[in-house]
Design an enzyme around this catalytic site. Structure first.
Site: not given
Ligand code: FE
Ligand code: ZN
Length: 259
Positions: A56, A58, A60-61, A115, A132, A170
């Site tokens: 996805h 975001h 951090d990915h 999410h 996530d 995570h």
């Molecule tokens: Fe994340």
């Molecule tokens: Zn995320």
């Protein structure tokens, strides 16, 4: 043998690396939010990067995608979402990804919105990368999707074979378990799991992967059909909840503020 290795990144992310070293010195990485951490792992292991899988949009990915793809000329699979830079192979529900490196199975894409709306999961032979969406003993926050979308996505994952290994992005397991225990204080499987997972963390090990069967037995978000879970959700929300979706929505609201 196919192996799946965590590359720790940021405070609590895992970038997963898929390899089959007997057959290939190339790797696939999932959700490389951090290019430097990924590159260090590849260099230390003497690996080339064949492909990247993104779940996805975001940061951090996705933060390391463009840099890694440029450096290694890697293919990039990910959701059909223009927000994500560097996707060379946009994929969606039921798409099949061919064998990307020798000795690694084909993958199938599952749409799992909730999410985020673009969220997808990658299903292999006995394992799934779910980003996530599903966490060990928890689930992702609803940033974009509705409770109904997330509940449906989680139900789809829960319906996978019990022994399926689940690779989440995570390390939230211990804090998720504190919530699980608040929801089902009398459930022995949750109590046992708190003990087991704390032992792994004390030894410096990841709690992941988890399995679908462990999640079915201890993850409150997959246990909306349990009497104790429903009763706790009603106590929290001060509502009489009509179905599993309402139980799920109440649990998710409760978890948002749970400390
Ligand atoms: Fe994340
Ligand atoms: Zn995320």
């Amino acid at each position: 043998m196919l192996s799946i290795t965590p590359i720790p990144a940021f405070a609590d992310n895992y970038i997963w690396a898929i390899t089959n070293l007997a057959r290939s010195r190339r790797a696939i990485v999932v959700d490389p939010g951090d290019a430097a951490a990924t590159e260090q792992f590849l260099q230390q292991s003497g690996l080339d990067l064949a492909a990247i899988l993104v779940t996805h949009h975001h940061a951090d990915h996705t933060g390391g995608v463009v840099e890694l793809a440029d450096r290694y000329h890697a293919k990039v699979y990910g959701p059909k979402n223009d927000l994500i830079q560097g996707i060379t192979h946009p994929v969606g529900e039921d798409d099949e990804i061919p064998e990307l490196i020798d000795g690694v199975c084909k993958l199938r894409v599952l749409a799992v919105p909730g999410h985020t709306l673009d969220h997808i999961a990658y299903l292999g032979d006995g394992f799934v990368f779910c980003g996530d969406t599903l966490f060990a003993a928890g689930c992702g926050r609803l940033f974009e999707g509705s409770p109904a979308q997330m509940h449906n996505s989680l139900q789809r994952l829960a319906a996978l074979p019990a022994e399926t290994r689940v690779y989440c992005t995570h390390e939230y397991t211990l804090s998720n378990l504190r919530f699980a225990l608040a929801v089902e204080p009398g459930h022995a499987a949750v109590q046992q799991r708190v003990f087991d997972e704390a032992e792994k963390r004390d030894a410096g090990l990841p709690t992941l992967p988890t399995t679908i069967s462990l999640e079915r037995s201890t993850n409150p978000f997959l246990r909306t059909g349990s009497r104790e879970v429903a009763a706790s959700a009603e106590r929290f929300s001060k509502l009489s909840l009509q179905d599993e979706l309402e139980v799920f929505a109440a649990l998710r609201r409760w978890k948002n503020d749970f400390r």
